[in-house]
Enzyme design. Structure first.
Site, mmCIF file in Angstrom:
data_model
loop_
_atom_site.group_PDB
_atom_site.id
_atom_site.type_symbol
_atom_site.label_atom_id
_atom_site.label_comp_id
_atom_site.label_asym_id
_atom_site.label_seq_id
_atom_site.Cartn_x
_atom_site.Cartn_y
_atom_site.Cartn_z
ATOM 1 N N CYS A 33 0.811 -1.234 0.000
ATOM 2 C CA CYS A 33 0.000 0.000 0.000
ATOM 3 C C CYS A 33 0.838 1.275 0.000
ATOM 4 O O CYS A 33 0.298 2.356 -0.175
ATOM 5 C CB CYS A 33 -0.930 0.011 1.214
ATOM 6 S SG CYS A 33 -0.016 0.095 2.765
ATOM 7 N N ASP A 35 2.375 2.569 2.584
ATOM 8 C CA ASP A 35 2.409 3.250 3.887
ATOM 9 C C ASP A 35 3.715 2.933 4.617
ATOM 10 O O ASP A 35 4.406 1.966 4.296
ATOM 11 C CB ASP A 35 1.206 2.829 4.742
ATOM 12 C CG ASP A 35 -0.089 3.417 4.196
ATOM 13 O OD1 ASP A 35 -0.010 4.458 3.520
ATOM 14 O OD2 ASP A 35 -1.148 2.831 4.421
ATOM 15 N N CYS A 60 -2.710 3.203 7.934
ATOM 16 C CA CYS A 60 -4.152 3.258 8.166
ATOM 17 C C CYS A 60 -4.477 2.912 9.627
ATOM 18 O O CYS A 60 -3.588 2.615 10.428
ATOM 19 C CB CYS A 60 -4.832 2.254 7.240
ATOM 20 S SG CYS A 60 -4.354 0.575 7.648
ATOM 21 N N CYS A 104 -1.214 -4.836 6.823
ATOM 22 C CA CYS A 104 -0.915 -3.749 7.766
ATOM 23 C C CYS A 104 -0.195 -4.313 8.998
ATOM 24 O O CYS A 104 0.689 -3.663 9.566
ATOM 25 C CB CYS A 104 -2.201 -3.031 8.182
ATOM 26 S SG CYS A 104 -3.288 -2.665 6.793
HETATM 27 FE FE1 FES Z 1 -1.367 0.666 4.359
HETATM 28 FE FE2 FES Z 1 -2.909 -0.374 6.201
HETATM 29 S S1 FES Z 1 -3.477 0.145 4.179
HETATM 30 S S2 FES Z 1 -0.799 0.077 6.338
#
Ligand code: FES
Length: 207
Positions: A33, A35, A60, A104
């Site tokens: 993702c 992140d 998230c 995540c």
């Molecule tokens: Fe990226 Fe949860 S969607 S860490």
């Protein structure tokens, strides 16, 4: 779609923040993702027990909750015990996660393992890996450009990697005015400089 525990940890996360003069730290990005999490650990040099651990998440709600639980599971464990924490331990502790959010929790575990490896490499207790250009490249694949959430190898920022008698020579295509230039350079340093056998890093920049 989230359990009550996920909501609780997301709204009241534990161990958020930064440890100044951390013994080990990591920045890890999720290839799923884009992140990012930062993990900081303080470790007892004699017992190798993780005395303190903190995190910052740019992810998230599920990542904030899972990284918070990870810190609670890791605190008080030796680094060897902490290496055995699995993402499934976290999801179990949270009463489950939606399948699309499992990555995540994997990001939380990757951050922990990377901070432990950083500690081990800085303190000369890391298991030796074969030092070659492949190893350097695999570490660079974990350096993210936060502006697009992708790693610097797949983005083409890393143009070439050479290893010469312990010196890592990188050709990087990135302008100095890039918004995250400093962050990316620091992350490269953190991922490579402490690998056993690495004597230094030379960077040549292409605009
Ligand atoms: Fe990226 Fe949860 S969607 S860490």
């Amino acid at each position: 779609m989230y359990s009550k525990k996920v909501i609780k940890y997301f709204t009241h996360p534990k161990n958020v923040g930064e440890i100044k003069n951390a013994d080990g730290k990591s920045t890890e990005g999720s290839l799923a993702c884009g992140d990012i999490v930062h993990i900081y650990i303080k470790v007892d040099p004699k017992t190798h027990v993780i005395r303190d651990i903190k995190f910052k998440s740019y992810g998230c709600a599920a990542n904030i909750a899972t990284t918070s639980v990870m810190t609670e599971l890791a605190k008080g464990k030796t680094i060897e015990q902490a290496k055995n924490i699995k993402f499934s331990d976290i999801t179990k502790a949270l009463g489950g996660l939606p399948p699309v959010k499992i990555h995540c929790s994997v990001l939380a575990i990757d951050g922990l393992k990377s901070a432990i490896r950083n500690y081990e490499e800085k303190h000369g207790i890391a298991k030796e890996e074969d030092l070659d250009e492949g190893l350097i490249r695999s570490r660079l694949r974990r350096v993210m450009d936060p502006s697009v959430g992708r790693d610097i190898v797949s983005l083409g920022i890393v143009q070439s990697v050479k290893l010469d008698k312990g010196m890592v020579k990188l050709l990087l295509k990135i302008p100095k005015k890039h918004r995250f230039f400093k962050h990316i350079m620091e992350d490269i340093e953190e991922k490579i400089a402490y690998i056993p056998g690495v004597k230094g890093i030379e960077r040549e920049l292409l605009d």
